[in-house]
Design a protein around this motif. Structure first.
Motif, mmCIF file in Angstrom:
data_model
loop_
_atom_site.group_PDB
_atom_site.id
_atom_site.type_symbol
_atom_site.label_atom_id
_atom_site.label_comp_id
_atom_site.label_asym_id
_atom_site.label_seq_id
_atom_site.Cartn_x
_atom_site.Cartn_y
_atom_site.Cartn_z
ATOM 1 N N ASP A 197 38.947 38.296 47.029
ATOM 2 C CA ASP A 197 38.362 38.193 45.536
ATOM 3 C C ASP A 197 36.906 38.520 45.483
ATOM 4 O O ASP A 197 36.578 38.940 44.273
ATOM 5 C CB ASP A 197 38.469 36.422 45.257
ATOM 6 N N LYS A 198 36.213 38.590 46.787
ATOM 7 C CA LYS A 198 35.010 38.754 46.471
ATOM 8 C C LYS A 198 34.768 40.499 46.183
ATOM 9 O O LYS A 198 34.081 40.820 45.389
ATOM 10 C CB LYS A 198 33.867 38.560 47.555
ATOM 11 N N ARG A 230 37.166 42.099 44.664
ATOM 12 C CA ARG A 230 37.660 42.295 43.135
ATOM 13 C C ARG A 230 36.673 42.090 42.168
ATOM 14 O O ARG A 230 36.397 42.893 41.284
ATOM 15 C CB ARG A 230 39.008 41.256 43.158
ATOM 16 N N GLU A 231 35.892 40.914 42.397
ATOM 17 C CA GLU A 231 34.843 40.845 41.539
ATOM 18 C C GLU A 231 33.796 41.620 41.496
ATOM 19 O O GLU A 231 32.971 42.306 40.698
ATOM 20 C CB GLU A 231 34.482 39.513 41.988
ATOM 21 N N SER A 232 33.453 42.207 42.901
ATOM 22 C CA SER A 232 32.443 43.408 42.894
ATOM 23 C C SER A 232 32.948 44.738 42.228
ATOM 24 O O SER A 232 31.857 45.236 41.575
ATOM 25 C CB SER A 232 32.029 43.450 44.433
ATOM 26 N N PHE A 283 34.911 45.040 39.912
ATOM 27 C CA PHE A 283 34.879 44.778 38.487
ATOM 28 C C PHE A 283 33.584 45.059 37.751
ATOM 29 O O PHE A 283 33.269 45.614 36.964
ATOM 30 C CB PHE A 283 35.536 43.395 38.178
ATOM 31 N N GLN A 284 32.630 44.231 38.473
ATOM 32 C CA GLN A 284 31.191 44.453 38.000
ATOM 33 C C GLN A 284 30.785 45.978 37.954
ATOM 34 O O GLN A 284 30.154 46.451 37.217
ATOM 35 C CB GLN A 284 30.290 43.441 38.939
ATOM 36 N N ASP A 328 40.585 42.270 33.775
ATOM 37 C CA ASP A 328 40.952 41.679 34.996
ATOM 38 C C ASP A 328 42.625 41.268 34.846
ATOM 39 O O ASP A 328 42.397 39.963 33.937
ATOM 40 C CB ASP A 328 40.179 40.756 35.769
#
Length: 508
Positions: free
Chosen positions: A379-380, A382-384, A386-387, A398
């Protein structure tokens, strides 16, 4: 724990047909979780499920008069196979009522043991109701799949084996729960010998019969249950099972379908065998527990309760396993509709493997794509990622946890395009490796606009791409020379009737 259950388990007659299954340390998952993970291999029973133990123990204890009348059972499959094999060995006539949703592999197995079959209803409860009617009509003895002391005692022999095979008490044992026979039997024995060992039940989020009962402090009949893990698709935990569970179960962990699929893959990676969804529940719950508690260096045991899975279900399992392990992200991204925009987008992704890429021309300004990206950092990462897209000005959503997107929308991206000219449809095949799609787009160049793109990583040695590209008639020769220099196998599908019917240029 009442002594009579320990006596019943010690006296249980299961080994006439069942075998003592191995307790295997699974090394890959142990290393990943930083704990010692053991798998109790009930998938290695003659019927590929633990259910044989309880069924045989019940039937061997029937009176001669009841054996002569015959038996009946209601089951989603595994108990049915246990009853059918036990009946064959004991020369008893058996009638099995199974839900219409039962996997075909289980239905065939029951027939092969010589039992008669009636398919009734879409759930265990409906099959159970029909079996009760038939039992009265034909004066048959009903063999309950879980709510019976002799059945519970038969399943409890697994606990006895675990303590023989693992001389020191483990930290916890994770047990799949449907009606509760397995966890009641194992829990009764383990808690009598080692009260400090945690007995943890695992249920699907959409079939939480024991979880709901323990929370409400009474048995609750669920309005409906999901049937992906069909072996535990039970609306209400058994009465005797619940009574025992209140004394021996420490907690119940709930897991979702993606986590179950990931657990099936974990078991396959370590053992090269395929668990059924209900069989992999325990591993999914174990992983959930380790993540939640942050425990390290503990001995953890999971019961692989069965391996009766339909082959055609493996497609769904493979698709969802990456989401369950958080190894794939799904994004809907808006990019400019212009030559080179795909390449710039893939350059931003970098060397990550693209698992899926769906796009169809919509208008002359913007393109909406649906992309799957392989992750190594969960998830980390994925979030990075996405940003990063947002920082570059992309409009992005997402879709990783969007059930509709995962089940349906990903397969529906496309359709006819309007106002598009000179479109050719080309199908490519190229060696699958990280960065392969980026390499493909980089060497294709930016001269022509891509109007359709579909790619899905199927885990094969070769990647397959279907691409629509706008090439004016005067530039067709240059385009074909470019394709030849790419040295990828390709086919011109412009005249393919499937393309014309469902994805070609609209006449409107």
């Amino acid at each position: 724990m009442p002594l009579p259950y320990i006596e019943k388990i010690l006296r249980a007659r299961v080994y006439d047909v069942a075998r003592e299954t191995p307790l295997d340390r699974i090394s890959l998952l142990s290393a990943r979780l930083d704990n010692q993970v053991y798998l109790k291999r009930e998938d290695m029973q003659p019927v590929f499920s633990f259910k044989l133990r309880g069924a045989y123990n019940k039937m061997i204890n029937l009176s001669e008069e009841k054996r002569n009348r015959g038996v009946i059972a209601a089951s989603a499959g595994n108990h049915a196979q246990g009853v059918a094999l036990a009946a064959q060995r004991l020369k008893i006539q058996a009638l099995i009522v199974m839900p219409k949703t039962t996997p075909l592999i289980k239905v065939k197995s029951v027939r092969n043991f010589g039992a008669k079959i009636v398919l009734a209803g879409d759930s265990y409860d409906e099959a159970f109701a029909r079996s009760q009617e038939l039992a009265k009509e034909q004066n048959l003895t009903f063999i309950h799949p879980f709510d019976d002391p002799e059945v519970i005692a038969g399943q409890g022999t697994i606990g006895m084996e675990i303590l023989r095979q693992h001389p020191t008490p483990p930290e916890a044992i994770f047990i799949p729960v449907g009606g509760g026979g397995l966890i009641a039997g194992i829990g009764a024995y383990i808690k009598y010998v080692y009260p400090q060992v945690k007995i943890i039940g695992v249920e699907p989020e959409d079939a939480p019969s024991l979880y709901t009962a323990l929370k409400a402090k009474r048995r609750v009949k669920l309005k409906q249950v999901g049937i992906f893990a069909d072996g535990v698709a039970v609306r209400q935990v058994g009465k005797e099972n619940y009574r025992l569970a209140r004394k021996v179960v420490d907690e119940v962990v709930l897991v979702n379908t993606d986590e179950i699929c990931a657990a099936i893959k974990d078991i396959y990676d370590d053992t090269r065998t395929t668990a059924e969804p209900a069989g992999a529940l325990s591993v999914a719950g174990l992983k959930h527990y380790v993540k939640r508690e942050g425990c390290q260096g503990k001995d953890l045991i999971a019961i692989n309760s069965g391996a009766n899975i339909n082959f055609d279900r493996l497609r769904h399992v493979a698709e969802r396993a990456e989401f369950g392990e958080r190894r794939e992200a799904l994004f809907a991204v808006q990019i400019p509709e212009q030559p080179g925009s795909f390449l710039r987008f893939c350059q931003l992704i970098g060397k990550r493997s693209i698992t899926e890429f769906n796009y169809r021309y919509c208008n002359a300004v913007k393109a909406q794509i649906f992309v799957g990206i392989e992750l190594s950092g969960g998830d980390k990462e994925r979030e990075s990622l996405f940003q990063r897209f947002q920082d570059k000005g992309y409009s992005i959503i997402d879709m990783t946890d969007n059930e509709t997107a995962k089940l349906h929308i990903r397969y529906m991206v496309g359709g006819h395009a309007q106002g598009i000219e000179d479109e050719s449809l080309i199908r490519f095949e190229f060696p699958e490796r990280p960065g392969a799609l980026l390499y493909f787009l980089s060497h294709l160049g930016k001269e022509w606009n891509i109007s359709l793109f579909h790619y899905r990583n199927h885990g094969a040695a070769y990647g397959r791409v279907l691409m629509g590209i706008q090439v004016p008639p005067g530039e067709k020769g240059d385009f074909l020379r470019k394709l030849k220099r790419l040295e990828y196998v390709y086919w011109d599908e412009t005249d393919n009737p499937a393309y014309r019917l469902f994805a070609g240029v609209s006449a409107d």
